[in-house]
Design an enzyme around this catalytic site. Structure first.
Site, PDB file in Angstrom:
ATOM      1  CE  LYS A 146      68.083  35.486  46.162  1.00 30.67           C
ATOM      2  NZ  LYS A 146      69.148  36.287  46.854  1.00 30.67           N
ATOM      3  NE  ARG A 196      70.397  39.601  41.752  1.00 28.37           N
ATOM      4  CZ  ARG A 196      70.097  38.640  42.362  1.00 28.37           C
ATOM      5  NH1 ARG A 196      69.140  37.218  41.964  1.00 28.37           N
ATOM      6  NH2 ARG A 196      71.485  38.014  42.525  1.00 28.37           N
ATOM      7  NE  ARG A 210      77.126  29.992  47.915  1.00 28.50           N
ATOM      8  CZ  ARG A 210      75.779  31.304  47.193  1.00 28.50           C
ATOM      9  NH1 ARG A 210      74.593  30.481  47.125  1.00 28.50           N
ATOM     10  NH2 ARG A 210      76.200  32.230  46.398  1.00 28.50           N
ATOM     11  NE  ARG A 259      77.284  31.470  43.565  1.00 22.63           N
ATOM     12  CZ  ARG A 259      76.316  31.728  43.374  1.00 22.63           C
ATOM     13  NH1 ARG A 259      75.466  31.283  43.413  1.00 22.63           N
ATOM     14  NH2 ARG A 259      75.442  33.470  43.703  1.00 22.63           N
ATOM     15  NE  ARG A 291      76.757  37.492  44.671  1.00 19.28           N
ATOM     16  CZ  ARG A 291      76.600  36.022  45.984  1.00 19.28           C
ATOM     17  NH1 ARG A 291      78.076  35.865  46.448  1.00 19.28           N
ATOM     18  NH2 ARG A 291      76.175  35.862  46.066  1.00 19.28           N
TER      19      ARG A 291
HETATM   20  P1  AP5 Z   1      71.638  29.992  48.543  1.00 24.87           P
HETATM   21  O1  AP5 Z   1      70.282  29.104  49.244  1.00 24.87           O
HETATM   22  O2  AP5 Z   1      72.293  29.752  47.965  1.00 24.87           O
HETATM   23  O3  AP5 Z   1      71.449  31.125  48.999  1.00 24.87           O
HETATM   24  P2  AP5 Z   1      70.580  32.706  47.535  1.00 24.87           P
HETATM   25  O4  AP5 Z   1      69.668  33.488  48.411  1.00 24.87           O
HETATM   26  O5  AP5 Z   1      70.697  31.509  46.854  1.00 24.87           O
HETATM   27  O6  AP5 Z   1      71.815  33.156  47.303  1.00 24.87           O
HETATM   28  P3  AP5 Z   1      73.143  33.077  45.852  1.00 24.87           P
HETATM   29  O7  AP5 Z   1      74.318  33.866  46.431  1.00 24.87           O
HETATM   30  O8  AP5 Z   1      72.606  32.185  45.817  1.00 24.87           O
HETATM   31  O9  AP5 Z   1      72.280  34.780  45.605  1.00 24.87           O
HETATM   32  P4  AP5 Z   1      72.433  35.659  44.646  1.00 24.87           P
HETATM   33  O10 AP5 Z   1      71.100  36.093  44.812  1.00 24.87           O
HETATM   34  O11 AP5 Z   1      73.645  36.891  44.842  1.00 24.87           O
HETATM   35  O12 AP5 Z   1      72.596  34.793  43.607  1.00 24.87           O
HETATM   36  P5  AP5 Z   1      72.029  34.093  41.784  1.00 24.87           P
HETATM   37  O13 AP5 Z   1      72.670  32.493  42.080  1.00 24.87           O
HETATM   38  O14 AP5 Z   1      70.816  34.707  42.568  1.00 24.87           O
HETATM   39  O15 AP5 Z   1      72.308  29.633  50.482  1.00 24.87           O
HETATM   40  C1  AP5 Z   1      73.458  30.400  51.015  1.00 24.87           C
HETATM   41  C2  AP5 Z   1      74.414  29.341  51.938  1.00 24.87           C
HETATM   42  O16 AP5 Z   1      74.220  29.536  53.066  1.00 24.87           O
HETATM   43  C3  AP5 Z   1      74.568  28.356  51.134  1.00 24.87           C
HETATM   44  O17 AP5 Z   1      76.029  27.399  51.478  1.00 24.87           O
HETATM   45  C4  AP5 Z   1      73.346  27.262  51.997  1.00 24.87           C
HETATM   46  O18 AP5 Z   1      73.532  25.813  52.698  1.00 24.87           O
HETATM   47  C5  AP5 Z   1      73.491  28.362  53.591  1.00 24.87           C
HETATM   48  N1  AP5 Z   1      71.817  28.169  53.794  1.00 24.87           N
HETATM   49  C6  AP5 Z   1      71.000  28.521  53.480  1.00 24.87           C
HETATM   50  N2  AP5 Z   1      69.859  28.813  53.899  1.00 24.87           N
HETATM   51  C7  AP5 Z   1      70.186  28.688  55.625  1.00 24.87           C
HETATM   52  C8  AP5 Z   1      70.071  28.463  57.242  1.00 24.87           C
HETATM   53  N3  AP5 Z   1      68.419  28.829  56.822  1.00 24.87           N
HETATM   54  N4  AP5 Z   1      70.694  28.689  57.712  1.00 24.87           N
HETATM   55  C9  AP5 Z   1      71.864  28.511  57.259  1.00 24.87           C
HETATM   56  N5  AP5 Z   1      72.369  28.148  56.611  1.00 24.87           N
HETATM   57  C10 AP5 Z   1      71.737  28.418  55.474  1.00 24.87           C
HETATM   58  O19 AP5 Z   1      72.929  35.369  40.790  1.00 24.87           O
HETATM   59  C11 AP5 Z   1      74.092  35.616  40.785  1.00 24.87           C
HETATM   60  C12 AP5 Z   1      74.838  36.858  39.610  1.00 24.87           C
HETATM   61  O20 AP5 Z   1      74.495  35.970  38.575  1.00 24.87           O
HETATM   62  C13 AP5 Z   1      74.334  37.637  40.326  1.00 24.87           C
HETATM   63  O21 AP5 Z   1      75.556  38.502  41.162  1.00 24.87           O
HETATM   64  C14 AP5 Z   1      74.314  38.607  38.488  1.00 24.87           C
HETATM   65  O22 AP5 Z   1      75.054  39.095  38.423  1.00 24.87           O
HETATM   66  C15 AP5 Z   1      73.405  36.978  38.077  1.00 24.87           C
HETATM   67  N6  AP5 Z   1      71.747  37.495  38.468  1.00 24.87           N
HETATM   68  C16 AP5 Z   1      71.195  36.276  38.222  1.00 24.87           C
HETATM   69  N7  AP5 Z   1      69.719  36.830  38.281  1.00 24.87           N
HETATM   70  C17 AP5 Z   1      70.188  38.102  37.670  1.00 24.87           C
HETATM   71  C18 AP5 Z   1      68.544  38.823  37.606  1.00 24.87           C
HETATM   72  N8  AP5 Z   1      67.755  38.204  37.194  1.00 24.87           N
HETATM   73  N9  AP5 Z   1      69.412  40.347  36.563  1.00 24.87           N
HETATM   74  C19 AP5 Z   1      70.419  39.826  36.437  1.00 24.87           C
HETATM   75  N10 AP5 Z   1      71.542  39.911  36.573  1.00 24.87           N
HETATM   76  C20 AP5 Z   1      70.906  38.496  38.036  1.00 24.87           C
END
Ligand code: AP5
Length: 215
Positions: free
Chosen positions: A13, A85, A124, A157, A168
């Site tokens: 994402k 979410r 990552r 992270r 997660r």
């Molecule tokens: P990346 O692009 O980083 O993936 P992502 O989907 O953004 O992963 P996140 O771990 O950031 O998602 P998340 O939803 O768990 O975390 P968030 O930060 O929102 O890609 C992942 C890896 O793969 C990278 O190394 C990249 O280079 C690689 N990659 C990408 N595309 C690829 C491809 N096509 N092929 C190969 N490799 C690839 O949330 C974190 C925490 O914050 C949550 O757990 C929660 O506690 C809190 N939080 C955030 N938002 C909310 C909300 N709305 N409500 C409640 N809590 C929230």
């Protein structure tokens, strides 16, 4: 254009949202990045959010809706990443947008298997200054261990450990996946195979955004 990018943790994402925002002139609004910055700066929000994030649980809906309300009031060109979410967050967003006479135009849903998520998150690394993400072996920085843009050392992270990633994924299935039905019923859901390489997935997403007509 108001768009959402949906998908499990590690589905790409953030990677895709950054590229799409640049290409389409959208504001990339990542609740994960906002929360990580708040934790780093030890703000009131960060202190409240830290324990949930470290465990891989969701931060309470009211805190998240507060963050979003502040940021969308003057903006109707947004790509939401990591938000909504939960169904209550989606309902809260719909209410906020209805007050401004707007609504979501499209929801981009990345389909990626659990095993691929685990592989990607174990490789990552990220820059704690600009939030850029890298991956061993899929997206290497130019200089090993160093951010291309900021020149500072890359970090892991805290929530990318195997145990927290499993939680997660469970939280995603229980609380976030129901959003697929929520947006399918509104005719907004566009599911894309997220397992291709970064450019292939990006091209599919750009084609969808190019096809969306906004009011
Ligand atoms: P990346 O692009 O980083 O993936 P992502 O989907 O953004 O992963 P996140 O771990 O950031 O998602 P998340 O939803 O768990 O975390 P968030 O930060 O929102 O890609 C992942 C890896 O793969 C990278 O190394 C990249 O280079 C690689 N990659 C990408 N595309 C690829 C491809 N096509 N092929 C190969 N490799 C690839 O949330 C974190 C925490 O914050 C949550 O757990 C929660 O506690 C809190 N939080 C955030 N938002 C909310 C909300 N709305 N409500 C409640 N809590 C929230």
């Amino acid at each position: 254009m108001l768009a959402i990018i949906l998908g499990p943790p590690g589905s790409g994402k953030g990677t895709q949202a950054a590229k799409l925002a640049e290409k389409k002139g959208l504001v990339h609004l990542s609740t994960g990045d906002i929360l990580r910055n708040a934790v780093k700066n030890e703000t009131e929000l960060g202190l409240k959010a830290k324990s949930y994030m470290d465990a891989g649980d969701l931060v309470p809906d009211d805190l998240i809706l507060g963050i979003i309300k502040e940021r969308i009031e003057s903006n109707n060109n947004v790509l939401f990443d990591g938000f909504p979410r939960t169904v209550p967050q989606a309902e809260g967003l719909d209410l906020m947008l209805a007050e401004t006479g707007s609504g979501i135009n499209v929801v981009l849903d990345l389909d990626v298997s659990d095993q691929e998520v685990i592989n990607r998150l174990s490789g990552r690394y990220f820059c704690s200054s600009c939030q850029a993400t890298y991956n061993y072996p899929n997206k290497l920085p130019k200089r090993e261990g160093v951010c291309d843009k900021c020149g500072i050392a890359l970090s892991k992270r805290k929530d990318d450990t195997e145990e927290v990633v499993k939680n997660r994924l469970n939280v995603y299935k229980e609380l976030t996946q129901p959003l697929q039905d929520y947006y399918k019923k509104q005719g907004l859901l566009k599911t894309v195979n997220g397992e291709g390489n970064i450019e292939a997935v990006f091209n599919d997403l750009v084609s969808i955004l190019d096809s969306i007509k906004t009011g």
